[in-house]
Every structure is written in C-alpha cells, then in structure tokens.
Scaffold this active site. Structure first.
Site, mmCIF file in Angstrom:
data_model
loop_
_atom_site.group_PDB
_atom_site.id
_atom_site.type_symbol
_atom_site.label_atom_id
_atom_site.label_comp_id
_atom_site.label_asym_id
_atom_site.label_seq_id
_atom_site.Cartn_x
_atom_site.Cartn_y
_atom_site.Cartn_z
ATOM 1 N N TYR A 133 21.812 6.764 24.608
ATOM 2 C CA TYR A 133 22.668 5.670 25.106
ATOM 3 C C TYR A 133 23.332 5.015 23.904
ATOM 4 C CZ TYR A 133 24.642 1.854 27.838
ATOM 5 O OH TYR A 133 25.392 0.871 28.404
ATOM 6 N N GLN A 194 23.427 1.738 35.439
ATOM 7 C CA GLN A 194 23.885 2.910 36.063
ATOM 8 C C GLN A 194 23.893 4.230 35.282
ATOM 9 O OE1 GLN A 194 25.707 0.206 35.583
ATOM 10 N NE2 GLN A 194 27.882 1.035 35.016
ATOM 11 N N ASN A 217 22.811 -3.362 26.081
ATOM 12 C CA ASN A 217 22.259 -4.584 26.433
ATOM 13 C C ASN A 217 21.252 -4.950 27.269
ATOM 14 O OD1 ASN A 217 23.134 -4.169 28.925
ATOM 15 N ND2 ASN A 217 25.262 -4.477 28.953
ATOM 16 N N SER A 240 16.556 -8.210 15.754
ATOM 17 C CA SER A 240 16.426 -7.614 14.389
ATOM 18 C C SER A 240 15.700 -8.660 13.482
ATOM 19 C CB SER A 240 17.822 -7.443 13.769
ATOM 20 O OG SER A 240 18.503 -6.463 14.405
ATOM 21 N N HIS A 265 23.076 -10.201 13.021
ATOM 22 C CA HIS A 265 23.285 -9.344 14.324
ATOM 23 C C HIS A 265 23.277 -10.132 15.359
ATOM 24 C CE1 HIS A 265 22.213 -5.161 13.256
ATOM 25 N NE2 HIS A 265 21.629 -5.649 12.200
ATOM 26 N N GLU A 418 -22.664 13.716 35.578
ATOM 27 C CA GLU A 418 -21.271 12.900 36.154
ATOM 28 C C GLU A 418 -21.401 13.160 37.501
ATOM 29 O OE1 GLU A 418 -17.762 13.895 34.181
ATOM 30 O OE2 GLU A 418 -18.468 12.724 32.197
ATOM 31 N N HIS A 423 -17.599 21.356 38.773
ATOM 32 C CA HIS A 423 -17.334 21.510 37.475
ATOM 33 C C HIS A 423 -18.617 22.469 36.643
ATOM 34 C CE1 HIS A 423 -14.535 18.512 37.599
ATOM 35 N NE2 HIS A 423 -13.976 18.580 36.440
#
Length: 434
Positions: A133, A194, A217, A240, A265, A418, A423
C-alpha cells in the site's frame, strides 16, 4: 505554552512527567473502525462491484471495470524515463543501496545429519504474493516503495502488487518510477480500506495476497488490523519518533534540525534530546527558536515539540543509554565521541545512528537499512522490516530407520504421559521388535 518541554532526571517528578510525555493513545476512533469493518465485509461480499463503488465515492474515479484501474507497465517506464536527471540518479542510487543491504539478510535452507543418518534442517521459502500500500494523491513516497518492494523481491517473492489511491485521477509519476526501479509487478489505482480488503480477500480481478505492507491513513490501519490472520501484515505503526543522545559537542543547529526531521511528520510525532550538559540544551533550544520560523511545516513542528517533544538533562551518558532502552525509540541517534561504545549499551531501538554525521534523514532515504521501523515502544520486541518478513521457514525432518528406534521410544513415553495413545502407537509401529 513553551516551545519544547524541559526536563531533568534529577527532578522528583521526572518519571511521572516522562511517562505522561511518552503516552500515546492508540485507541481507535469507533467510527473509523466501524466504517472500515463495513467496507471489508462489502468487499468480501461483492468484490469488484464494491471496489468500483468505493473508488468512485472516495477518489472520484469512474471506471467501467477493475481492469481499467490497473496502470500499465508502459506508464511506469515512461514516468521513469521522464524523471529529471538528478532525481533519477538519486532514486537509482537509493534503490541500489537498499538492495545491497537487504541482500545480506537473505536466509538459505540448511540441514545437518546426525550420527544415525537422521537429517534435520530448515527450508526457507519466499511468500508467493505480497501487497504494497502506497499513499497517493499529493503525497509522494517513492522511498516507501523502495523500502517495501525491494526486500520482498530480494526474498524471492514472485509477485508484488502495489495499490495506491489516485484522487480525481491524479497519478504520482515519481511513485510509479520507483515501482519500476523496485521491481513491482502490478499497480492498481485503488486505496483505503477497500484496497486492503481486495488484497486480503481477493476479487474476481485482483488475486488475494499473503501479506500486506506499507503505510496508510487511519482507515487503512484499521483495515490492516482486521485482516491480520487472513493475511500477514508488517505492523500497525504509530507516530514517528526520534531520540537523540548527545554529549554536547555536535553543532546545536544540527541537532535542532534532526529533531525537526521527525516533528514535521505530524503533531503527534515525538522528538527528544538527552544530554548531560545543561548549557548545550540551552543552545539547542535557542537554535530551535531561531530555525523554526523558516520551516515550511513550522506549525506542525511547533505542535509536535510543545506537546510531545523534550530536552532532557541527564546525569551522564550511561543514564542516557538506560533511558533510551526504557523509551525504545523508533530512531536513535548517538551523536557523541566513540558512538559505538555507547551503542553497545542499547538493547531496544528500531534503528541506531552512530556518530555526528549519521543523521536520521539519511536512513529514511538512502543509507540502505529499512526505514519501516517499530514505534510506540514496540522496538522492545519487534524489528525493522526486512527480507526475513517476506520469507517463511519450514522444518525438515527425515528420520532414519536407526533414528526411529531411539526417537520412537522417547515419543511413545511422552505421548503416553499426555494421554495420546494414537501418537504413541504411531511412533511404536516403526520400532523393530527386540
């Protein structure tokens, strides 16, 4: 209101005052969150149709199809060729330095073989597709294109898709030129939440990406936060920041301008100087007052410095380094003699600029390391954007027959502990009977 806050670590209320100064309210405006969420849902539901509608509404750009919103490569190349010579040379030089630095970050697949023939290792693979972007309109951020696209390409990402809004059809030629230099593959004139939705979920015209990077933004930030998990994101950046540690021998005008470089900034940016020399802090404050009126963005700088800026008197440079670790700034300048010695004491900072000639502005554009850095104290656990953000790791496990005898018994014992009998059995099946 004073031009900039003056603090001393010797004051009884110093820590409370500093915490208040550092505090940044990252809570999101509910209306922005709600609007971004609604837009994302609409993009998911209606795809291209919703994308065209929002582009028409927010950017005043009419298009018969999303395909018409793609900028052909020929236009980027034409923009590159049309750049003034000095600007073209600067862009090329910056890109070359950024690429050279990031090539050193690339990880490679590795393996090792154990005595019984078992092979273990790590496979490094690039992401398939990344979305970038880039703010559009009057804003021109070619450096952001370089810093985000180049490490992705160095990592081996097959397709980098750039999105940038073009309010009223305004296309920024230097941003397009940067896309050509950086190796971007496609550019779409879409923006806002969007665009984030289109990249994250995909539409009939735009393929979904694996990760979204780049600044935007508040709506873009809110959308990135919401799509995280469906795709990866680079970070949610705050205002910043610059923190300068100075021993009092750098020209005061240099340091004042370094503080300005971040304060300009926006009003929430933060610029702080730590120094053990009170007279030098007076010099810097005088330089700020003298230089500020000539700054085109003087109002923004003034607001930033008065709200969140500070000149802080410390006992010594050791205390300054300790404070820097507590603040964990985005940018840290160590403007001292033997700056490397003091840098060794720094654990938390996005980027460390060592020595009087290492201005933060060079890092923003052309030094080589990435300028996408952790803010708001996230440097305590985060790193600059880099090639590693566009590569992923897969574990490699090739167990030999001999290895299965040893590992199978270990796994079986632990699995029984466990309560996971399947397993255990899976491991035991590969064990030779005694």
């Amino acid at each position: 209101m004073s031009l900039i806050n003056r603090l001393s670590t010797r004051s009884d209320d110093f820590l409370a005052t500093l915490r208040k100064l550092l505090a940044f309210d990252a809570s999101q405006d509910e209306s922005i969150e709600r609007t971004s969420a609604d837009i994302l849902k609409d993009i998911q539901a209606r795809g291209d149709d919703a994308l065209l509608e929002y582009t028409r509404r927010f950017d005043q750009v009419e298009a018969a199809s999303v395909a018409a919103l793609e900028i052909p490569r020929g236009e980027w190349l034409a923009a590159l060729e049309a750049l003034p010579g000095e600007q073209r040379q600067a862009l090329d030089s910056a890109a070359s330095r950024v690429r050279g630095y990031h090539e050193r970050q690339r990880s490679e697949t590795w393996t090792y073989t154990e005595a019984d023939g078992t092979v273990l290792g790590q496979k490094i693979s690039p992401l398939d597709r990344v979305g970038l972007y880039v703010p559009g309109g009057k804003a021109a951020y070619p450096s952001s294109v370089l810093m985000n696209a180049i490490p992705a390409k160095v990592a081996g990402v097959a397709e980098v898709i750039m999105v940038t809004p073009t309010p009223k059809g305004t296309r920024n030629p230097i941003v397009l030129a940067a896309a050509a230099i950086a190796g971007v593959d496609r550019v779409w004139t879409i923006g806002g939440a969007q665009a984030i939705g289109a990249l994250a979920y995909g539409t009939a015209s735009i393929a979904a990406v694996d990760k979204i990077v780049g600044p935007g933004n508040a709506y873009v930030a809110a959308a990135k936060r919401r799509v995280f998990g469906t795709v990866g994101i680079d970070m949610i950046a705050g205002p910043s920041e610059i923190l300068v540690i100075c021993d009092g021998s750098t020209p005061a005008d240099w340091i004042a301008m370094d503080l300005f470089s971040q304060a300009e900034h926006d009003e929430l940016a933060q610029a702080i100087l730590l120094c053990p020399d009170a007279a030098y802090l007076d010099e810097v404050e005088a330089a700020i007052a003298r230089l500020l009126p000539a700054m085109p963005r003087a109002d923004i700088i003034r607001a930033s410095l008065s709200r969140r800026g500070a000149l802080i008197l410390v006992r010594d440079l050791n205390e300054a380094c300790a404070m820097a670790n507590e603040i964990a700034p985005e940018h840290l300048e160590i403007s001292t003699e033997d700056a490397g010695k003091w840098a060794e004491k720094i654990r938390h900072a996005g980027a460390i600029f060592m020595g009087r000639y290492s201005s933060e502005a060079l890092g923003d554009y052309c030094a080589g390391p990435n300028h996408v850095l952790p803010t708001s104290r996230t440097a305590r656990f985060s790193s600059p954007l880099g090639v590693y953000d566009f590569q992923k790791r897969s574990s490699l496990i090739q167990v030999s027959q001999a290895g299965a005898q040893t590992l199978g018994r270990i796994a079986s014992t632990l699995a029984h502990g466990e309560g996971l009998q399947a397993h255990a059995a899976s491991a035991q099946y590969r064990i030779k009977p005694d």
